[in-house]
Structures are given as C-alpha cells and as structure tokens.
Write a protein that holds these residues in place. Structure first.
Motif, PDB file in Angstrom:
ATOM      1  N   ALA A 677       7.494  90.200  23.557  1.00 55.67           N
ATOM      2  CA  ALA A 677       7.258  89.053  24.441  1.00 55.67           C
ATOM      3  C   ALA A 677       7.042  89.437  25.904  1.00 55.67           C
ATOM      4  CB  ALA A 677       8.424  88.074  24.321  1.00 55.67           C
ATOM      5  N   GLU A 678       7.974  90.197  26.483  1.00 57.31           N
ATOM      6  CA  GLU A 678       7.901  90.473  27.915  1.00 57.31           C
ATOM      7  C   GLU A 678       6.730  91.395  28.279  1.00 57.31           C
ATOM      8  OE1 GLU A 678      12.266  89.812  26.776  1.00 57.31           O
ATOM      9  OE2 GLU A 678      10.507  90.866  25.993  1.00 57.31           O
ATOM     10  N   PRO A 679       6.551  92.539  27.604  1.00 58.53           N
ATOM     11  CA  PRO A 679       5.362  93.354  27.905  1.00 58.53           C
ATOM     12  C   PRO A 679       4.049  92.611  27.657  1.00 58.53           C
ATOM     13  CG  PRO A 679       6.975  94.656  26.703  1.00 58.53           C
ATOM     14  CD  PRO A 679       7.448  93.236  26.665  1.00 58.53           C
ATOM     15  N   LEU A 680       4.028  91.727  26.666  1.00 57.45           N
ATOM     16  CA  LEU A 680       2.805  90.972  26.389  1.00 57.45           C
ATOM     17  C   LEU A 680       2.489  90.023  27.538  1.00 57.45           C
ATOM     18  CD1 LEU A 680       0.489  90.129  24.575  1.00 57.45           C
ATOM     19  CD2 LEU A 680       2.052  88.573  23.387  1.00 57.45           C
ATOM     20  N   LEU A 681       3.496  89.304  28.031  1.00 57.69           N
ATOM     21  CA  LEU A 681       3.257  88.391  29.141  1.00 57.69           C
ATOM     22  C   LEU A 681       2.834  89.165  30.394  1.00 57.69           C
ATOM     23  CD1 LEU A 681       3.213  85.585  30.321  1.00 57.69           C
ATOM     24  CD2 LEU A 681       5.694  85.740  30.703  1.00 57.69           C
ATOM     25  N   ASP A 682       3.486  90.288  30.649  1.00 59.77           N
ATOM     26  CA  ASP A 682       3.096  91.111  31.795  1.00 59.77           C
ATOM     27  C   ASP A 682       1.668  91.623  31.643  1.00 59.77           C
ATOM     28  OD1 ASP A 682       5.466  90.795  33.121  1.00 59.77           O
ATOM     29  OD2 ASP A 682       6.323  92.709  32.497  1.00 59.77           O
ATOM     30  N   ALA A 683       1.291  91.986  30.435  1.00 61.45           N
ATOM     31  CA  ALA A 683      -0.068  92.483  30.199  1.00 61.45           C
ATOM     32  C   ALA A 683      -1.090  91.386  30.455  1.00 61.45           C
ATOM     33  CB  ALA A 683      -0.191  93.006  28.768  1.00 61.45           C
ATOM     34  N   ILE A 684      -0.793  90.173  30.004  1.00 57.67           N
ATOM     35  CA  ILE A 684      -1.704  89.046  30.255  1.00 57.67           C
ATOM     36  C   ILE A 684      -1.809  88.777  31.757  1.00 57.67           C
ATOM     37  CG2 ILE A 684      -1.930  86.549  29.972  1.00 57.67           C
ATOM     38  CD1 ILE A 684      -0.823  86.893  27.125  1.00 57.67           C
ATOM     39  N   ASP A 685      -0.662  88.815  32.442  1.00 64.11           N
ATOM     40  CA  ASP A 685      -0.682  88.617  33.889  1.00 64.11           C
ATOM     41  C   ASP A 685      -1.539  89.677  34.577  1.00 64.11           C
ATOM     42  OD1 ASP A 685       1.017  86.516  33.508  1.00 64.11           O
ATOM     43  OD2 ASP A 685       2.766  87.428  34.467  1.00 64.11           O
ATOM     44  N   GLN A 686      -1.390  90.923  34.143  1.00 62.27           N
ATOM     45  CA  GLN A 686      -2.125  92.018  34.781  1.00 62.27           C
ATOM     46  C   GLN A 686      -3.618  91.918  34.504  1.00 62.27           C
ATOM     47  OE1 GLN A 686      -0.348  95.945  34.424  1.00 62.27           O
ATOM     48  NE2 GLN A 686      -2.362  96.903  34.239  1.00 62.27           N
ATOM     49  N   VAL A 687      -3.972  91.576  33.285  1.00 60.95           N
ATOM     50  CA  VAL A 687      -5.388  91.510  32.908  1.00 60.95           C
ATOM     51  C   VAL A 687      -6.071  90.325  33.579  1.00 60.95           C
ATOM     52  CG1 VAL A 687      -6.944  91.094  30.965  1.00 60.95           C
ATOM     53  CG2 VAL A 687      -5.087  92.730  30.742  1.00 60.95           C
ATOM     54  N   THR A 688      -5.395  89.184  33.637  1.00 60.45           N
ATOM     55  CA  THR A 688      -6.001  87.996  34.251  1.00 60.45           C
ATOM     56  C   THR A 688      -5.903  88.016  35.770  1.00 60.45           C
ATOM     57  OG1 THR A 688      -3.932  86.741  34.055  1.00 60.45           O
ATOM     58  CG2 THR A 688      -5.516  86.598  32.218  1.00 60.45           C
ATOM     59  N   GLY A 689      -4.960  88.802  36.309  1.00 62.17           N
ATOM     60  CA  GLY A 689      -4.765  88.850  37.753  1.00 62.17           C
ATOM     61  C   GLY A 689      -3.952  87.692  38.280  1.00 62.17           C
ATOM     62  N   VAL A 690      -3.222  86.996  37.402  1.00 63.64           N
ATOM     63  CA  VAL A 690      -2.417  85.829  37.789  1.00 63.64           C
ATOM     64  C   VAL A 690      -0.987  86.058  37.347  1.00 63.64           C
ATOM     65  CG1 VAL A 690      -2.130  83.328  37.575  1.00 63.64           C
ATOM     66  CG2 VAL A 690      -4.422  84.337  37.554  1.00 63.64           C
ATOM     67  N   GLN A 691      -0.076  86.077  38.304  1.00 60.03           N
ATOM     68  CA  GLN A 691       1.323  86.396  38.034  1.00 60.03           C
ATOM     69  C   GLN A 691       2.106  85.162  37.608  1.00 60.03           C
ATOM     70  OE1 GLN A 691       2.436  89.683  38.599  1.00 60.03           O
ATOM     71  NE2 GLN A 691       4.324  89.126  37.567  1.00 60.03           N
ATOM     72  N   THR A 692       3.007  85.320  36.637  1.00 58.82           N
ATOM     73  CA  THR A 692       3.893  84.254  36.207  1.00 58.82           C
ATOM     74  C   THR A 692       5.072  84.146  37.173  1.00 58.82           C
ATOM     75  OG1 THR A 692       3.314  84.554  33.875  1.00 58.82           O
ATOM     76  CG2 THR A 692       5.396  83.441  34.340  1.00 58.82           C
ATOM     77  N   LYS A 693       5.442  82.901  37.546  1.00 57.98           N
ATOM     78  CA  LYS A 693       6.602  82.665  38.399  1.00 57.98           C
ATOM     79  C   LYS A 693       7.776  82.242  37.525  1.00 57.98           C
ATOM     80  CE  LYS A 693       8.992  81.603  42.187  1.00 57.98           C
ATOM     81  NZ  LYS A 693      10.278  81.281  41.522  1.00 57.98           N
ATOM     82  N   PHE A 694       8.885  82.989  37.653  1.00 56.14           N
ATOM     83  CA  PHE A 694      10.079  82.684  36.874  1.00 56.14           C
ATOM     84  C   PHE A 694      11.095  81.945  37.737  1.00 56.14           C
ATOM     85  CE2 PHE A 694       8.244  86.504  34.928  1.00 56.14           C
ATOM     86  CZ  PHE A 694       8.089  86.043  33.624  1.00 56.14           C
ATOM     87  N   LYS A 695      11.805  81.035  37.115  1.00 53.15           N
ATOM     88  CA  LYS A 695      12.783  80.197  37.821  1.00 53.15           C
ATOM     89  C   LYS A 695      13.837  81.053  38.516  1.00 53.15           C
ATOM     90  CE  LYS A 695      16.114  76.472  37.060  1.00 53.15           C
ATOM     91  NZ  LYS A 695      16.771  75.591  36.053  1.00 53.15           N
ATOM     92  N   SER A 696      14.080  80.747  39.772  1.00 46.62           N
ATOM     93  CA  SER A 696      15.124  81.375  40.598  1.00 46.62           C
ATOM     94  C   SER A 696      14.839  82.835  40.935  1.00 46.62           C
ATOM     95  CB  SER A 696      16.495  81.258  39.922  1.00 46.62           C
ATOM     96  OG  SER A 696      16.819  79.914  39.664  1.00 46.62           O
ATOM     97  N   LEU A 697      13.637  83.305  40.634  1.00 49.40           N
ATOM     98  CA  LEU A 697      13.276  84.687  40.954  1.00 49.40           C
ATOM     99  C   LEU A 697      11.999  84.691  41.773  1.00 49.40           C
ATOM    100  CD1 LEU A 697      13.948  86.377  37.488  1.00 49.40           C
ATOM    101  CD2 LEU A 697      15.319  86.632  39.566  1.00 49.40           C
ATOM    102  N   PRO A 698      11.821  85.659  42.672  1.00 49.63           N
ATOM    103  CA  PRO A 698      10.640  85.661  43.536  1.00 49.63           C
ATOM    104  C   PRO A 698       9.361  85.937  42.759  1.00 49.63           C
ATOM    105  CG  PRO A 698      11.899  87.685  43.827  1.00 49.63           C
ATOM    106  CD  PRO A 698      12.738  86.778  42.977  1.00 49.63           C
TER     107      PRO A 698
END
Length: 826
Positions: A677-698
């Motif tokens: 799950a986590e590496p996959l979401l990071d990979a999607i963020d990196q490939v699309t160039g759009v970062q996911t914002k997580f609650k209570s974290l920068p």
C-alpha cells in the motif's frame, strides 16, 4: 520394543563388524543392506520395521539407493517367537530368539532377533494405547479433541493429557466405554471398528495388532498411565533423506528416544503426513511414494515429538546452469540446490528491471527517471553492486550514501507493522516515541541483537523510552511470550498455551516456562507529563510467578529447549542474553529467513514466522550459511541485505522458463511481488507529480514515513495497510481483490492526480517537449525503462486519434499505472 544403550551399541557393532557392507567386507560385496543389523524386541506386541536398501558398487547404501523393503522375501526361523508381517515388519509373539532371513533375488542375509518380556509384559496406556488414538485421528481438533468433544466423549489434543484421557475412557460415564468382563464388547472398541454405528467411520481394524493391544489393555484391567514411565525426548526417522524419481517408493522407520536412554521402534504407532501432497503421498504405515517433482518432507509425530524425512524428486536428471557465475556464497549454495533438483534457473534480469527492483526492495521508493538513466547507461561492470551499496549507505562516501533516511523510513514501517506500533494502543506520544526509536536504530544500523535486547528488557516511561512501549502493546506474560517467540524466533507458540503443539515438540510447560520471564513486568501511572498526560511507566517487580494451568506447578523461567535460568533483579536479562546469543540458531535463522522473504518474496521457510522442525527450509545449507554470516558480522542487517541483493540469485529474471515454470520454492526465477500500500501510493505520487496530504502531517510526508496505523486514507485502507493488530507477517495481505482493481481503473484519487494542473502531464505538455521525449519520460518515471520502438510507434498512432495531446498523455499515464509492470516488482 526397548533397546538399551548396550543393545543399541551391539546393533551398531554388529552392523560395523559383521555385516557385508562394513569395513570387514568380504571380496564379494553385497547388493543390499538391512537395517537394523540385529535387534531386541522387548515387551508385549513389540514390533520392528526392517529397511532393505540397494547398495552401490562399494556395498554402501546412499540417499539415492532404491528401497527394496517390499520386494524382499522375509522369513523367521521361529514364527511362534517373532512373526513376519507384511511390509518387512516383525512382531514379537513370545520370549526367545529367532533368525530373520532376508532374500532379494538370489542373495540372502540373516539377522538375529531376541524377544524378551513378551509373555509377562504389560500394556501401558501412554506408550501403547494413546498413540493408537492419535494415529487414528481420534485425538484431533476435528474429532474427540475438539473443544467439547464428540458424542459426550472428549480427548486431549494429540493425547497430551494422558491422565484425563485415560479417565475419559476407563472411568467416566460409569465406565460405559470399557467392558472388563467381555473386552471385545467395549464401546471404545465397538465404535472405531464400526461394529456399531460411529460418526467418525472405521478407525480400527478388528484384525489389526492395534486392536489386539487395545483389547489386551482392557483385559488386564485398563491400568492407568505410569507416572514414573520414561518420556519420549526425540524421534528419529530413517532414512533422513531420499533422492528419487517420480513413482519411487520408500518405507520409513521411526525410533523413539526415551529419557532413560532407551530406544523403541514406534513405526506402527507414529503418525505420518506429507508436507506437500503434490510431491509425496504417504500411507499410514509409513510407505512414501513420490507423485510429483520437487522437494518436501514427511512429518512424523509420536508422543508429542516430531521428526521429518526429506525427499527430493529432481525436475531433470542434470542441468548445465548456462551462464551461471557465483557472486558470493549465496550463489554457490543456490547452485548446489539447482543441480540437486535438476532446475535450470532463469537468466539475469536486465538493468532497467534491476534498478527498479533494488530501489523498491531496499528503500520502498521508485528511482527517478534521472537515476534510472544514470544506472542503465553506465558501462561499469560493478554497477549493480555499487547501487546496492548506495541504497544501503555502505559506500563510505557521503555524496553517494544519500538514501539512508529513506532506508530507515521504509524499514521502520516494516518493523512497526510487526511490533504493532499504533496510537490506538499507545496514544500519540507513545506511538511517536517507539517510532522514533525504531527509526534511529535502523538509520544507524544498530546491531539487531542489541535492538532486540533493548526491546525485550525495556522499562521506564513509554514517552521517553521508546522500546518500553513493547510492554504496553503486549501487556501480559502470555501475549509477550507469543509475540517475542514469533517475532524473533520464528516460532508460533499459541497452540502450546492450551495443549501440546500438534506439529511441534513444544508443550504447555515450554510455553509457561518462557512466559515466566515476563511474570514480574508491570506498569504504573505517572503524572510527570501532567495529570491528563496518560503516561505509563514500565516497571520490574520483585514478585510475580506463572503457574502451569493444568498441574498448578510454579514455572521456572526456562528458554525453549533449555534449562531454567533466573536473575534476582530482572528475569528478562537472561532471556535477552539467551534470545540474541550467537549460540542460539533460532534467532539468527529467524531473522535471515524473514529478510529472504522480504527481498525474494518467499522465505527459505514459509510462512516466515512458522519455523517448525516439521517445516524445514527449502535450502538448509543456504539458511545455515546466511545465519552464520549474520552472527559472524555482529547481526548486521545491512550486510545481510547486501549478501542477498548482490547475489546472482536475487538478480534473476522474473520470467520463468519452461524448465522452471513449476518452481515456487527454490528461487529459480525472481518471485513477482505486488507493491504494498504505502510504496504504491508513493509511486503514484511520484509518477503523477502530485503529493498526497496526510492528516496532521506536513505536505511532503511520504506514505512510507507514516508512523501510525491510524490514518483515514481510503487508498491505503483499500490496498491493505495493516491495522497492526497482529505480529504475523500475514496481516499485510498480498492477495488482490476487486476493490483494488476498481480503485486504480476507475477511482477518483488516481484520475485527479493524473489530471492535476500542477501534475507531471500538464507540465510536460506546457513545456511543449517533443512527443518522443514526453513518452520516454512517462515510461521512465512509471516503469523505469525506455519505451520500445513498437510502443513508441503505437503512441504516435494513438496521439493522432486523440482529441488533444493533454488527454492522450493522461490516458497513457493511466494505462502505465494500471499495468502489471507498474503494480508489481518484477
């Protein structure tokens, strides 16, 4: 039968001196070997299983010798004393001596057998009767050993509580299950023999020796188990190892070793199970037949002790190992196994595949397009080894060791899952405290024995001493016992909490002896962080004991397979010393097996945390060598990873060949793994160039950096981010499901990221780069490779048919992200 040391020595001496395959061989070598060479049958209904094996040109039997047991003609000079049964089995009928003659073809060999204590011998419930019930599957959880038994009759699992089982048979229900006046009318015989209706079917043949044993026991008054009787401490199985072709058969022989140093052939009473029925079939009498190719074991259970016999059925008679070159000892031992199994491994993967694989396995992150090109275009012959060193921070050059924070973040995630770090059980402060301790230990490459020692001996505030939270997560001795054994020994002890482990040697005494190390650990509240700070302090008290739940005996702190050890100040100190000792192979083997599973998709033992003696490694020599190197280099996790990742074995292509397509255990090709799950979401963020914002974290925090299990993120939940409720590796499921497929195919999260105005596609289109450059960048970003000529040509055709370049490139990126090349590590 009971063989004392003296008799066992005599048996060996007879084999060594007088047998035709020992050092005093005559000029004419024998063509077969009989085991044992001589025997003493002791007790009523004593039995013995002969093994007859073909020998080589030197008169020696090897692991490749054909089994002739069923083909041999066996006769007795005194059938009234020693009777020969079918399959080369001997049965004592009276006291005296007999000569057993074994004939194969035109060759004959003889052996002397002495029978004693047959006439005056007694039937013992625990030694003779209980194993019959276990072998017949009466004493299993599916039958009378279920929680409430069956038909009002309850037994203990695999007969671990002989006294209560005896009472259930011979005393309970106003003794309705035994008929002393007419033993043959005993319900305990009528039902399993199907003389009357029985829901479990026929379990006992009225013509069998087992029936006669049971009946004789009742005739003599059904005596209770002898409290002073010697206990079984080990079972040995012959042959230990066998190599043969499909269709080959092998009779097994099982000998029980007792606490008084006596031996007894228990082949007829032992329970046999194949660990892979696609490779081996095993009959109740221990006759094994190979039915498929591969390697597996037969598990043998008798009186709470377990043993195995390993069988190898090669895929081919020989292999060439084309192009194979050993990079290190991992490859040497892997190659030996390939030769033994007749497995031809796949060739090496290409550079593009390797760079993606290495980044995702080592740091849970995709390489950038620039990193991929730098690696693929390099002509350095050592570039793969150099890349591994860079990812693990082992080059010694600060300019190259730039991935250490990502390494620490990713492996903190993996170990936090297993240790179960969660704000739900620890609160925010406790969760962060444990997270930071794990991360710092991995960032500095703290020796793993020190890591574990600090964890299992921690005390003090859960806010200021991170590892103390281990005792908040697992708040009582039993959960601490189970978690510690499973995490750091690879042993699942849950079964032994209530009864003897059905597939292992561990008993309730072993379980509660280990639990006694934690019996004095407690906690108290503190107001150092304020009245509502909810701080907990882990303390060690001067009192506190664990009692055996069945016997009431106070248990001494005792390691598995060890002797009691204690410490007046903190019992956990000797536990940690034993647990992480270089002399404790369970610890080192457990760690290397887990990392083999992490990196190669399957451990040498699978599941990785179920390292039973009856679940042996697929490559014992490789397991031992990795464990020894791990210990010799101070339990260095990065060196362990380097040994694996720089091996040719790790670098093989994931594409199977026709010759190794059926292999699932021996690493003849790289095992494809789904991105978690986590590496996959990071990979999607990196490939699309759009970062996911997580609650209570920068913003900018990656998914692999998340310290907690409790994040309201639909994507991570859908792709099975663990809730950290179990120490089992299985909580992070690798199984695909429909909701995951729909999420990437039609979900809003991916679609919005691809179409984002600040995303990669929009920026590429706005920069007005040539079509070939845009397509190449998307392929490099997602799949870590350049597009092929065919793919590039197809992209031009699709672009011409699309309403706009923006829409086409969005569709292309969507297709790449949904491809198996992206969703899996190849």
């Amino acid at each position: 039968m009971r063989l004392t040391r003296r008799v066992a020595s005599f048996a060996f001496l007879t084999l060594f001196v007088f047998s035709p395959w020992g050092p005093s061989l005559s000029a004419e070598a024998k063509t077969f070997q009989v085991q044992p060479a001589a025997a003493k049958l002791q007790g009523k209904f004593a039995r013995l299983q002969l093994l007859v094996s073909a020998t080589d040109a030197n008169g020696q039997a090897t692991d490749r010798s054909a089994d002739l047991t069923t083909k041999a003609e066996v006769t007795s000079s005194a059938p009234n004393i020693v009777q020969v049964l079918e399959g080369g089995r001997l049965l004592a009928l009276g006291d005296g001596q007999a000569t057993i003659t074994v004939k194969v073809g035109d060759e004959t060999q003889t052996m002397a057998v002495t029978a004693v204590g047959v006439t005056a011998g007694e039937i013992d419930y625990k030694t003779d009767v209980a194993p019959i019930l276990t072998k017949a599957n009466c004493a299993t959880a599916a039958c009378h050993a279920s929680q409430f038994g069956k038909g009002g009759f309850k037994l203990s699992v695999v007969g671990f509580d002989a006294q209560s089982d005896f009472e259930a048979i011979a005393r309970a229900g106003r003794q309705r299950r035994v008929a002393f006046a007419r033993p043959e009318e005993s319900l305990i015989l009528l039902k399993p023999s199907m003389s009357v209706a029985h829901g479990g079917g026929r379990r006992l043949d009225p013509d069998s020796v087992e029936y006669r044993i049971f009946k004789t026991w009742i005739e003599t008054g059904a005596p209770p188990p002898r409290k002073e009787a010697a206990k079984v401490v080990k079972v040995s199985v012959s042959p230990e190892r066998r190599v043969g072709q499909v269709g080959a058969s092998q009779q097994l022989r099982v000998v029980a070793h007792y606490s008084d140093d006596s031996l007894r052939d228990v082949t007829p009473l032992a329970k046999f199970d194949s660990m892979d029925e696609g490779v081996l079939a095993v009959a109740p009498d221990g006759m094994v037949t190979s039915v498929g190719k591969g390697q597996t074991a037969v598990m043998v259970i008798y009186e709470g002790q377990a043993g195995i016999s390993t069988f190898v059925v090669p895929y081919a008679d020989s292999v060439k190992l084309v192009g194979w070159q050993d990079n290190n000892f991992v490859d040497q031992l892997a190659a030996n196994k390939f030769r033994e199994l007749g497995l031809e491994p796949s060739p090496l993967c290409d550079d593009a595949t390797f760079v993606r694989r290495a980044f995702l396995d080592a740091i849970g992150t995709l390489p950038t397009a620039q990193e991929t090109l730098a690696f693929v275009d390099s002509d350095d012959p050592q570039k793969r080894e150099t890349l591994v060193d860079q990812l693990l921070g082992l080059t010694g050059d600060p300019n190259q060791d730039i991935y250490n924070d990502q390494y620490a973040a990713y492996w903190t995630l993996r170990w936090s899952d297993l240790i179960r770090n969660s704000s739900k059980s620890l609160g925010e402060q406790g969760m962060w405290s444990l997270h930071n301790w794990i991360k710092e230990a991995l960032r500095t490459n703290k020796p793993f024995d020190q890591f574990v020692s600090e964890l299992v001996t921690a005390k003090g505030s859960i806010y200021t001493n991170g590892p103390a939270n281990y005792f908040r997560i697992h708040a009582n001795p039993t959960t601490l016992t189970e978690a510690t054994a499973q995490l750091f020994l690879g042993v699942r002890l849950e079964c032994a909490k209530c009864h003897h482990h059905p597939f292992e040697k561990y008993s309730q005494a072993d379980y509660y002896g280990l639990a006694a190390f934690f019996s004095r650990v407690g906690s108290k509240n503190s107001e150092e962080f304020g009245l509502f700070g909810r701080e907990t302090v882990v303390v060690v008290r001067s009192t506190g004991e664990i009692n055996h739940p069945r016997t009431g005996q106070r248990m001494q702190p005792t390691p598995l397979d060890g002797e009691p050890i204690d410490d007046p100040l903190d019992r956990r100190l000797p536990l940690a010393q034993w647990l992480t000792s270089a002399d404790n192979p369970m610890f080192s083997r457990s760690v290397v097996n887990r990392y083999m599973g992490f990196l190669l998709g399957r451990g040498l033992v699978d599941p990785v945390d179920d390292m039973r003696s009856t679940n042996p490694p697929s490559n014992v020599a490789l397991m031992d060598a990795l464990a020894q190197d791990f210990v010799a280099h101070d339990f260095d996790l990065k060196r362990l990873m380097r040994n694996i990742m720089t091996s040719r074995l790790y670098q093989l292509s994931s594409q199977p060949t026709p010759e190794n397509n059926s292999d699932r255990r021996f690493y003849s090709h790289y095992r494809v793994k789904r991105l978690t799950a986590e590496p996959l979401l990071d990979a999607i963020d990196q490939v699309t160039g759009v970062q996911t914002k997580f609650k209570s974290l920068p913003l900018g925090t990656h998914a692999i950096e998340l310290p907690d299990a409790e994040y309201p993120n639909y994507f991570l939940t859908t792709f099975a981010k663990p809730r950290r409720v179990s120490v089992c590796e299985c909580e992070r499921s690798q199984e695909e499901n429909l909701s995951q497929a729909l999420h990437t195919l039609n979900g809003d999260i991916l679609a919005k990221k691809i179409a984002d105005k600040k995303g990669r596609v929009t920026e590429l289109v706005a920069a007005k780069k040539p079509h070939e450059e845009i397509v190449a960048e998307l392929y490099l970003a997602a799949l870590c490779r350049r597009p092929s000529e065919a793919e590039l040509q197809a992209s031009k055709e699709f672009l011409a048919e699309s309403p706009s370049p923006q829409e086409y490139y969005e569709d292309l990126l969507w297709a790449l992200v949904n491809s198996k090349q992206f969703l899996y590590v190849h």
